[in-house]
Design an enzyme around this catalytic site. Structure first.
Site, PDB file in Angstrom:
ATOM      1  N   ASP A  14       0.807  -1.229   0.000  1.00 16.79           N
ATOM      2  CA  ASP A  14       0.000   0.000   0.000  1.00 16.79           C
ATOM      3  C   ASP A  14       0.838   1.276   0.000  1.00 16.79           C
ATOM      4  O   ASP A  14       0.348   2.343   0.374  1.00 16.79           O
ATOM      5  CB  ASP A  14      -0.962   0.030   1.195  1.00 16.79           C
ATOM      6  N   HIS A  44      -3.615  -1.833  -6.550  1.00 12.91           N
ATOM      7  CA  HIS A  44      -2.754  -0.702  -6.891  1.00 12.91           C
ATOM      8  C   HIS A  44      -3.625   0.408  -7.484  1.00 12.91           C
ATOM      9  O   HIS A  44      -4.128   0.289  -8.602  1.00 12.91           O
ATOM     10  CB  HIS A  44      -1.674  -1.136  -7.884  1.00 12.91           C
TER      11      HIS A  44
END
Length: 404
Positions: A14, A44
């Site tokens: 992340d 993503h």
């Protein structure tokens, strides 16, 4: 873009790999984005200046730029999830997403049976859950290790009879419910007709034409061998798989970090601070991953990630627009030693130590790129002040560590 680049997260995931890959592809020309680990559990996020947003899972994060995606032999491919992702991309204006996709025939398939078995296993752990995305990635890898030669692959989608035999074997071995095998065979056959299936030599041709971006998934601190067992992924999250695909060709190893350290679900997060209230437009509590957690920048954990990954050539630092100012520079237990890959008992012992560790901070960090470069010993070359490519900038002069 004049060189091949490998993009790897040096945290728990992340950190912004997708937005960095999007920026790299915007520099052009880029021949392809190659996915080299993980599978459909990747998330993503890429946001365009006009507000369009997509969470890339299996398609590469350069898709909005028209850059093709190659799913390498190290990927776990989920054709059903790919179909949903392609539909969403089509709705956002990407013409024929499947036309941008090549898939290595050796890539393993994640099936609904793997997903059901993985979710059942995680639920059975009760309060001792390890953390999972619920996509069957670990179960797919475990089955392939236990049943070599019987695990379904992308290439099997070209042979309905062989694929049916393997899917029946998976369903029987895992003893789970799921859709009829015949339905899966039909869906996977349609997948094989929409994408281009290739052999492993395909990457060699890619490398010889234009620069390639290798897009990693998850983060080094979740690595199957060097992560903090058992709170890890069944995937090699370091540069290793990309380097194997490069086969000696040079590439820039680019590590991605936030100005604060985060993770999803259970496991160590030494600098966790529940009082931090930070904007997270695309992260939250998930039914399988668990809560999204945030802490202060953890230089000790990121130094460990760098050592486990064999170093990096440069760093991209994201979330520079977030008002944070504290950095952990040491633990009361000292630095984290990197052990021999494969010794999971050792990693479990390291995890137990880490769960009791206490951070030591420096306060009032107001210029993050030089502070991070100095703390990690790696130059910072890219800064991100927001979600779009327009919010990224090469630093006017590469921020290098004082100790180098």
């Amino acid at each position: 873009m004049t060189e091949h680049v490998i993009v790897v997260d040096l945290g728990y995931g992340d950190a912004g790999k997708g937005t960095v890959v999007d920026w790299l592809c915007a520099q052009g020309p880029v021949g392809a984005v190659v996915r080299f680990n993980g599978g459909g559990q990747a998330a993503h996020n890429v946001v365009l200046p006009d507000g369009r947003h997509h969470t890339f899972a299996q398609f590469g994060s350069g898709t909005f730029r028209g850059v093709p995606t190659h799913l390498s032999r190290f990927m776990i491919v989920d054709p059903l999830a790919l179909a949903s992702e392609a539909a969403h991309l089509g709705g956002l204006g990407v013409p024929d997403p499947f036309g941008l996709l090549t898939v290595d025939r050796e890539a393993l398939l994640a099936t609904p049976y793997h997903m059901a078995a993985g979710r059942a296993r995680e639920l059975a752990r009760g309060e001792d859950r390890h953390g999972s995305c619920g996509m069957g990635i670990g179960e797919t890898m475990a089955y392939a290790l236990d049943h070599p030669g019987l695990a379904p692959t992308a290439g099997d989608c070209e042979s309905p009879a062989r694929l049916a035999r393997k899917l029946h074997a998976v369903r029987e071995a895992l003893s789970v419910a799921g859709p009829p095998v015949e339905d899966c065979v039909a869906a996977y056959r349609a997948f094989a007709e929409r994408v281009t299936l290739v052999d492993s030599s395909f990457v060699t041709g890619l490398l010889g034409r234009q620069p390639v971006v290798f897009e990693g998934a998850q983060g080094v601190l979740l690595d199957e061998w060097h992560g903090f067992h058992p709170y890890t992924t069944w995937s090699t999250t370091t540069f290793a798989n990309a380097l194997a695909l490069l086969d000696g060709a040079p590439a820039v190893r680019l590590g991605v970090l936030r100005t604060y350290t985060t993770r999803h679900g259970p496991g160590p997060l030494v600098t966790e601070d529940p009082t931090l209230e930070l904007p997270e437009a695309h992260n939250g509590t998930g039914p399988w991953q668990g809560p999204f957690r945030a802490g202060h920048f953890d230089a000790v954990a990121h130094r460990y990630a760098l050592a486990a990954a064999g170093g990096a050539d440069a760093l991209a630092l994201t979330h520079l627009d977030v008002p944070v100012s504290r950095m952990c520079v040491s633990y009361d237990i000292g630095e984290l030693p990197v052990g021999t890959a494969g010794d999971l008992d050792r990693q479990a012992r390291l995890t137990e130590r880490l769960l009791k560790a206490r951070p030591r901070y420096v306060e009032n960090v107001d210029d993050w790129p030089p502070a991070v470069a100095d703390a990690l010993g790696v130059p910072v070359c890219l800064g991100s002040f927001g979600p779009t490519a327009a919010d990224k900038s090469r630093l006017s002069s590469v921020i290098t560590p004082e100790r180098v």
